[in-house]
Write a protein that holds these residues in place. Sequence first.
Motif, PDB file in Angstrom:
ATOM      1  N   LYS A   2      22.938  24.667  40.546  1.00 57.45           N
ATOM      2  CA  LYS A   2      22.605  25.803  41.938  1.00 57.45           C
ATOM      3  C   LYS A   2      23.834  26.975  42.014  1.00 57.45           C
ATOM      4  CE  LYS A   2      21.235  24.267  46.026  1.00 57.45           C
ATOM      5  NZ  LYS A   2      20.910  23.359  46.978  1.00 57.45           N
ATOM      6  N   GLN A   3      22.597  28.079  42.113  1.00 53.12           N
ATOM      7  CA  GLN A   3      24.090  29.541  42.299  1.00 53.12           C
ATOM      8  C   GLN A   3      23.771  30.001  43.805  1.00 53.12           C
ATOM      9  OE1 GLN A   3      23.127  32.069  39.815  1.00 53.12           O
ATOM     10  NE2 GLN A   3      22.497  30.765  37.949  1.00 53.12           N
ATOM     11  N   GLY A   4      24.958  30.440  44.116  1.00 50.82           N
ATOM     12  CA  GLY A   4      24.973  31.024  45.663  1.00 50.82           C
ATOM     13  C   GLY A   4      25.588  31.894  45.435  1.00 50.82           C
ATOM     14  N   ALA A   5      26.310  31.929  47.054  1.00 48.93           N
ATOM     15  CA  ALA A   5      27.345  33.285  46.728  1.00 48.93           C
ATOM     16  C   ALA A   5      28.817  32.620  47.705  1.00 48.93           C
ATOM     17  CB  ALA A   5      27.334  34.684  47.608  1.00 48.93           C
ATOM     18  N   LEU A   6      29.624  33.070  47.949  1.00 46.24           N
ATOM     19  CA  LEU A   6      31.086  32.068  48.745  1.00 46.24           C
ATOM     20  C   LEU A   6      30.892  33.055  50.137  1.00 46.24           C
ATOM     21  CD1 LEU A   6      34.500  31.879  46.859  1.00 46.24           C
ATOM     22  CD2 LEU A   6      32.690  30.067  48.225  1.00 46.24           C
ATOM     23  N   ILE A   7      30.796  32.327  51.110  1.00 41.33           N
ATOM     24  CA  ILE A   7      30.833  32.933  52.635  1.00 41.33           C
ATOM     25  C   ILE A   7      32.384  32.672  53.286  1.00 41.33           C
ATOM     26  CG2 ILE A   7      29.021  34.140  52.409  1.00 41.33           C
ATOM     27  CD1 ILE A   7      28.150  31.439  54.777  1.00 41.33           C
ATOM     28  N   PHE A   8      33.124  33.079  54.270  1.00 49.02           N
ATOM     29  CA  PHE A   8      33.423  32.257  55.165  1.00 49.02           C
ATOM     30  C   PHE A   8      33.512  32.190  56.124  1.00 49.02           C
ATOM     31  CE2 PHE A   8      37.158  32.692  57.761  1.00 49.02           C
ATOM     32  CZ  PHE A   8      38.178  31.156  56.922  1.00 49.02           C
ATOM     33  N   ASP A   9      33.372  31.006  56.826  1.00 43.08           N
ATOM     34  CA  ASP A   9      32.731  30.598  58.419  1.00 43.08           C
ATOM     35  C   ASP A   9      33.771  30.462  59.517  1.00 43.08           C
ATOM     36  OD1 ASP A   9      31.734  28.754  60.195  1.00 43.08           O
ATOM     37  OD2 ASP A   9      30.860  27.432  58.844  1.00 43.08           O
ATOM     38  N   GLU A  10      34.172  31.292  60.117  1.00 45.33           N
ATOM     39  CA  GLU A  10      34.958  31.118  60.896  1.00 45.33           C
ATOM     40  C   GLU A  10      35.406  30.276  61.736  1.00 45.33           C
ATOM     41  OE1 GLU A  10      35.149  35.704  62.710  1.00 45.33           O
ATOM     42  OE2 GLU A  10      34.698  36.255  60.393  1.00 45.33           O
ATOM     43  N   GLN A  11      33.868  29.672  62.391  1.00 41.95           N
ATOM     44  CA  GLN A  11      34.337  28.313  63.239  1.00 41.95           C
ATOM     45  C   GLN A  11      34.488  27.150  62.440  1.00 41.95           C
ATOM     46  OE1 GLN A  11      30.178  27.654  63.810  1.00 41.95           O
ATOM     47  NE2 GLN A  11      30.041  28.600  65.797  1.00 41.95           N
ATOM     48  N   THR A  12      34.608  27.030  60.830  1.00 43.38           N
ATOM     49  CA  THR A  12      35.268  25.697  60.513  1.00 43.38           C
ATOM     50  C   THR A  12      36.602  26.857  59.471  1.00 43.38           C
ATOM     51  OG1 THR A  12      34.427  26.238  58.286  1.00 43.38           O
ATOM     52  CG2 THR A  12      33.040  24.413  60.060  1.00 43.38           C
ATOM     53  N   ASP A  13      37.002  27.677  59.108  1.00 41.67           N
ATOM     54  CA  ASP A  13      37.955  27.814  58.338  1.00 41.67           C
ATOM     55  C   ASP A  13      37.918  27.602  57.581  1.00 41.67           C
ATOM     56  OD1 ASP A  13      40.068  29.997  58.915  1.00 41.67           O
ATOM     57  OD2 ASP A  13      41.469  28.347  59.494  1.00 41.67           O
ATOM     58  N   ARG A  59      41.571  36.051  39.655  1.00 39.37           N
ATOM     59  CA  ARG A  59      43.097  37.395  40.350  1.00 39.37           C
ATOM     60  C   ARG A  59      41.296  37.787  41.781  1.00 39.37           C
ATOM     61  NH1 ARG A  59      47.157  40.417  37.431  1.00 39.37           N
ATOM     62  NH2 ARG A  59      47.738  38.898  36.864  1.00 39.37           N
ATOM     63  N   ALA A  60      40.855  38.491  42.426  1.00 37.30           N
ATOM     64  CA  ALA A  60      39.736  37.976  43.242  1.00 37.30           C
ATOM     65  C   ALA A  60      40.978  38.520  44.911  1.00 37.30           C
ATOM     66  CB  ALA A  60      39.273  37.788  43.404  1.00 37.30           C
ATOM     67  N   ALA A  61      41.081  40.116  45.539  1.00 33.95           N
ATOM     68  CA  ALA A  61      41.524  40.194  47.139  1.00 33.95           C
ATOM     69  C   ALA A  61      40.407  39.679  48.066  1.00 33.95           C
ATOM     70  CB  ALA A  61      41.372  42.109  47.116  1.00 33.95           C
ATOM     71  N   ASP A  62      39.543  39.598  47.593  1.00 35.43           N
ATOM     72  CA  ASP A  62      37.911  38.705  48.665  1.00 35.43           C
ATOM     73  C   ASP A  62      37.493  38.370  47.573  1.00 35.43           C
ATOM     74  OD1 ASP A  62      37.000  38.324  50.469  1.00 35.43           O
ATOM     75  OD2 ASP A  62      35.730  40.520  51.338  1.00 35.43           O
ATOM     76  N   LEU A  63      37.119  37.522  48.591  1.00 38.70           N
ATOM     77  CA  LEU A  63      35.914  35.920  48.435  1.00 38.70           C
ATOM     78  C   LEU A  63      35.215  35.705  48.252  1.00 38.70           C
ATOM     79  CD1 LEU A  63      38.469  32.848  47.748  1.00 38.70           C
ATOM     80  CD2 LEU A  63      38.294  34.634  46.373  1.00 38.70           C
ATOM     81  N   ASN A  64      35.066  36.436  49.655  1.00 38.91           N
ATOM     82  CA  ASN A  64      33.920  36.283  49.660  1.00 38.91           C
ATOM     83  C   ASN A  64      32.531  37.806  48.797  1.00 38.91           C
ATOM     84  OD1 ASN A  64      32.911  35.533  52.783  1.00 38.91           O
ATOM     85  ND2 ASN A  64      35.045  37.178  53.224  1.00 38.91           N
ATOM     86  N   GLY A  65      31.763  36.723  48.414  1.00 43.23           N
ATOM     87  CA  GLY A  65      30.384  37.148  48.477  1.00 43.23           C
ATOM     88  C   GLY A  65      30.117  37.227  46.713  1.00 43.23           C
ATOM     89  N   LEU A  66      31.571  36.450  46.381  1.00 49.81           N
ATOM     90  CA  LEU A  66      31.257  35.706  44.681  1.00 49.81           C
ATOM     91  C   LEU A  66      30.627  35.159  44.065  1.00 49.81           C
ATOM     92  CD1 LEU A  66      34.924  35.554  44.103  1.00 49.81           C
ATOM     93  CD2 LEU A  66      33.582  37.774  43.102  1.00 49.81           C
ATOM     94  N   ARG A  67      29.484  35.224  43.054  1.00 51.17           N
ATOM     95  CA  ARG A  67      28.920  34.212  42.813  1.00 51.17           C
ATOM     96  C   ARG A  67      29.401  33.125  42.438  1.00 51.17           C
ATOM     97  NH1 ARG A  67      24.429  37.226  38.825  1.00 51.17           N
ATOM     98  NH2 ARG A  67      26.061  35.984  38.036  1.00 51.17           N
ATOM     99  N   VAL A  68      29.039  31.868  42.917  1.00 51.78           N
ATOM    100  CA  VAL A  68      29.058  30.668  42.135  1.00 51.78           C
ATOM    101  C   VAL A  68      28.259  29.634  41.901  1.00 51.78           C
ATOM    102  CG1 VAL A  68      31.431  31.046  43.614  1.00 51.78           C
ATOM    103  CG2 VAL A  68      29.565  29.514  44.591  1.00 51.78           C
ATOM    104  N   ARG A  69      28.378  29.193  41.309  1.00 49.77           N
ATOM    105  CA  ARG A  69      27.220  27.631  40.791  1.00 49.77           C
ATOM    106  C   ARG A  69      28.265  26.354  41.006  1.00 49.77           C
ATOM    107  NH1 ARG A  69      26.372  29.002  34.425  1.00 49.77           N
ATOM    108  NH2 ARG A  69      28.237  28.373  33.219  1.00 49.77           N
ATOM    109  N   MET A  70      27.275  25.089  41.149  1.00 51.97           N
ATOM    110  CA  MET A  70      28.257  24.165  41.523  1.00 51.97           C
ATOM    111  C   MET A  70      26.523  23.055  40.813  1.00 51.97           C
ATOM    112  SD  MET A  70      28.774  23.342  44.934  1.00 51.97           S
ATOM    113  CE  MET A  70      30.443  22.610  44.638  1.00 51.97           C
TER     114      MET A  70
END
Length: 70
Positions: A2-13, A59-70
């Motif tokens: 599956k492919q998706g995008a990294l997002i930061f969940d502030e509730q779980t940190d 190397r990435a200053a911000d991980l939010n939005g990076l395309r990932v698959r697993m």
Amino acid sequence: MKQGALIFDEQTDRYDIRFDLSDYYGGLHCGECFDVCIGGKWKPTRIEMGENWYLVGIRAADLNGLRVRM
């Protein structure tokens, strides 16, 4: 795979992967492995936490939005 995008969940940190509008991985933990698309190429990595969250070998200053698959 599956492919998706990294997002930061502030509730779980933690980072999560959003696959679709209501389809999430459920929160990433240290050591979890996946591929990330950098410069149009998929590279294997794992997520770790030091001072901040980071991807091993990427190397990435911000991980939010990076395309990932697993």
